[in-house]
Structures are given as C-alpha cells and as structure tokens.
Design a protein around this motif. Structure first.
Motif, PDB file in Angstrom:
ATOM      1  N   THR A  40       0.822  -1.219   0.000  1.00 40.77           N
ATOM      2  CA  THR A  40       0.000   0.000   0.000  1.00 40.77           C
ATOM      3  C   THR A  40       0.851   1.263   0.000  1.00 40.77           C
ATOM      4  OG1 THR A  40      -0.181  -0.161   2.400  1.00 40.77           O
ATOM      5  CG2 THR A  40      -1.979  -1.092   1.096  1.00 40.77           C
ATOM      6  N   VAL A  41       1.975   1.250   0.708  1.00 41.06           N
ATOM      7  CA  VAL A  41       2.847   2.433   0.762  1.00 41.06           C
ATOM      8  C   VAL A  41       3.427   2.714  -0.622  1.00 41.06           C
ATOM      9  CG1 VAL A  41       4.944   3.386   1.792  1.00 41.06           C
ATOM     10  CG2 VAL A  41       3.382   2.043   3.192  1.00 41.06           C
ATOM     11  N   PHE A  42       3.879   1.664  -1.301  1.00 38.65           N
ATOM     12  CA  PHE A  42       4.439   1.822  -2.637  1.00 38.65           C
ATOM     13  C   PHE A  42       3.390   2.351  -3.614  1.00 38.65           C
ATOM     14  CE2 PHE A  42       5.521  -0.111  -6.827  1.00 38.65           C
ATOM     15  CZ  PHE A  42       6.655   0.626  -7.071  1.00 38.65           C
ATOM     16  N   GLU A  43       2.177   1.848  -3.518  1.00 40.87           N
ATOM     17  CA  GLU A  43       1.099   2.303  -4.406  1.00 40.87           C
ATOM     18  C   GLU A  43       0.760   3.770  -4.147  1.00 40.87           C
ATOM     19  OE1 GLU A  43      -0.017   0.646  -6.989  1.00 40.87           O
ATOM     20  OE2 GLU A  43       1.245  -1.055  -6.459  1.00 40.87           O
ATOM     21  N   GLU A  44       0.789   4.187  -2.878  1.00 39.68           N
ATOM     22  CA  GLU A  44       0.550   5.604  -2.553  1.00 39.68           C
ATOM     23  C   GLU A  44       1.652   6.485  -3.130  1.00 39.68           C
ATOM     24  OE1 GLU A  44       0.156   6.089   1.660  1.00 39.68           O
ATOM     25  OE2 GLU A  44      -1.538   4.698   1.775  1.00 39.68           O
TER      26      GLU A  44
END
Length: 134
Positions: free
Chosen positions: A49-53
């Motif tokens: 999720t952090v990478f996608e954000e």
C-alpha cells in the motif's frame, strides 16, 4: 481474489516492507492459468500500500505542467552527466566506504568532470577516431 494475510518482508538492504497478500480460491481448472501464473499453487498478488501511494503521488506530480517541466529539465541537466561519468569516465564503483568518504570521492569525480568539461577535453576514443569529434 480474496484477502489472505498481512506479511512483512525485509529487502536485502534491511528495509522492512508490509504487504497485503491476496490469493485466488482455486486455479486448478482455470483456462488462463498458464498465462496468469507459473506457481504450483494458486495465484497470489502481493500489494504494498505504501508503494502504491508513492506511485500515485508521483503520477499526480507529473500531471502538473509546472512539475513536469522541472522533471524534464532534470533529465537534460543531470541524468546525462551521470551517464557520461559512468560510461565515458568508467566510474562505476566507489573505492572508499562510509558516507563522508563517498561524498568526498564523488566530489572529486564531479570536480574532474567539470574541469574536463570546461577545458574541452574529449574522451580518448574520440581523439583516436576522427569521425567522433565535433
């Protein structure tokens, strides 16, 4: 795909990333299985999720015309210099260890690059081959 579990992984540099893992319920009779996965079990998707954000933030920044021109200038001004230092000056590894020493070593490389640029000295291959000279 259904949510299976949360998982934390450390990459080789020691940074820990958290993933959500989703898995198909049953892939045995799926006609697209060969195109979808090579795994012995069911198809899994690891979602960070952090990478996608961060990707979404970068995408919105690039959609802004003002920031896009800044990024375009960086390609012209900076990336070619690193490519020249790596490719033509054969600087691919640091000899020293430690952040302070690496800063000094790269400062010397950058200084040499700038002096050679100002002096107008071409690389050795262009001197040997007159077709490459300007």
């Amino acid at each position: 795909m259904t949510f299976k579990k949360y998982q934390n992984k450390k990459n080789p540099s020691g940074y820990e990333q958290s993933f959500k893992i989703y898995e198909c319920e049953d892939c045995t009779d799926c006609p697209l299985r060969a195109k979808c996965t090579k795994a012995k079990g069911n198809r899994q998707v690891h979602w960070n999720t952090v990478f996608e954000e961060m990707k979404a933030k970068a995408k919105t920044a690039l959609e802004c015309e003002e920031k896009a021109t800044i990024y375009a200038l960086r390609k012209v001004e900076v990336e070619s210099v690193f490519g020249h230092i790596k490719g033509n000056r054969s600087f691919r590894r640091f000899s020293l260890r430690g952040l302070d020493k690496v800063h000094v070593e790269f400062g010397i490389v950058a200084l040499a690059h700038n002096i050679l640029k100002v002096a107008g000295i071409r690389q050795l291959t262009s001197e040997k081959n007159p077709k490459n000279t300007k």
